[in-house]
Write a protein that holds these residues in place. Sequence first.
Motif, short mmCIF file in Angstrom:
data_model
loop_
_atom_site.label_atom_id
_atom_site.label_comp_id
_atom_site.label_asym_id
_atom_site.label_seq_id
_atom_site.Cartn_x
_atom_site.Cartn_y
_atom_site.Cartn_z
N MET A 155 0.83 -1.20 0.00
CA MET A 155 0.00 0.00 0.00
C MET A 155 0.87 1.25 0.00
N ASN A 156 0.39 2.30 -0.65
CA ASN A 156 1.09 3.57 -0.52
C ASN A 156 0.53 4.30 0.70
N PRO A 157 1.17 5.40 1.11
CA PRO A 157 0.74 6.06 2.34
C PRO A 157 -0.73 6.47 2.36
N ARG A 158 -1.24 7.01 1.24
CA ARG A 158 -2.64 7.45 1.23
C ARG A 158 -3.59 6.27 1.38
N GLU A 159 -3.31 5.20 0.65
CA GLU A 159 -4.14 3.99 0.76
C GLU A 159 -4.10 3.43 2.18
N ARG A 160 -2.93 3.48 2.80
CA ARG A 160 -2.76 2.98 4.17
C ARG A 160 -3.62 3.78 5.14
N VAL A 161 -3.58 5.08 5.02
CA VAL A 161 -4.35 5.95 5.92
C VAL A 161 -5.85 5.76 5.70
N ILE A 162 -6.27 5.73 4.44
CA ILE A 162 -7.69 5.55 4.16
C ILE A 162 -8.19 4.24 4.75
N ALA A 163 -7.43 3.18 4.58
CA ALA A 163 -7.84 1.89 5.14
C ALA A 163 -7.99 1.97 6.65
N ALA A 164 -7.01 2.55 7.32
CA ALA A 164 -7.07 2.65 8.78
C ALA A 164 -8.27 3.48 9.23
#
Length: 381
Positions: free
Chosen positions: A1-10
């Motif tokens: 995951m890239n950072p934005r995808e990681r944050v959105i998932a969390a």
Amino acid sequence: MNPRERVIAALEHREPDRIPIDLGGSVSCIHSLAYQRLTQFLGLDSDVRIGDKIQQLAKLDPPVLERLGVDFRHVSLRKGFFIGGEDRFDDPSGRPYFIDDWGIKWAKNPYYYDMVDHPLKDATTEGLEGYPWPDPGDTARYDGLREDVKHLYEDTDYAIAADAIFGGLFECAWWLRGFEKFNVDLHKRADFTERLLDKILELYLGFYGRYLDAVGNRIEMVELGDDLGAQAGPIISLATFRKYLKPRYKKLYDFIHSKTRAKVFHHSCGTVYPFIEDLIEVGVDVLNPIQPRAAMMDIGRIKREFGRRLSLHGGVDIQRTLPYGTTEDVVTEVKRVIGLGASGGGYILAGAHNIQADVPAGNIWAMFEAAKTYGVYPIKA
């Protein structure tokens, strides 16, 4: 995951590849002195600049954020509300000081700026109408903001956090009045209190409206804050909170939600456990900083009781472990917080407030390295 995808998932309460990591803004950043030592520790030749004058927080450089694995980039107004102009030196105390957009006077101490005068300390209800309030329509506040956010969104894969206003409705009111006087107002001068809070709310709606018009749906969090707690307990009663603050939070947070898909982040120092259910009801999506040494703020308990409806941000002890512990102590603390808060998503790792001036660089590095090492999903107990 890239950072934005990681944050959105969390933030959607899903488990990403690893926990997101944050450093920046006005409540999860780093003091300029600690930052200077950190850049030297990392072998980076950085010219330390001040991003937040009052708290003396550093303006963070991309190479540092990349080395630490930070998933967010923070954007703020071009001309802030508690920033003011150049220092003046004509105070009888000899201390440098400035006066901010609200008329509050701040004087320098060795590490920060302190409030030393409150412009509405003698105000009447009628006098509020003629006060020279800051102007939300001042276009200088927003110059270049749209372009900067567009660049971050389209040319990088970082999550973007909007850090618009330092200080919340309650804080702004007592900063203008003085803490003792405003607490008397809350109990003795209901009409005055209502009018003052309504005026501040009106201005905040104006500020956030223009800010969010500029950044659009390119952000993941809108960071707000209002300190409701101290170390041993809340600083106002739940009844007072519900009478004066809760309905105004609701108006502000509903307005923000109407302007963006981003999550509403609410910062409060100290013990805020009694307010959490109410904060969820008014639209808070992310609670910061989960101060571990404050009463009733056990991250495991808060996760169990509220974790399906609320994301948690922060939690790493900045009062003792980061400044005074060993690197091993820091790693143990990070593992503890991850173990209690990260299961099922809904957790972003950061300090339980800004990293202060006395924190050793090795401990800062250990914190972020431990987050990347032990924050990989599935989380191991």
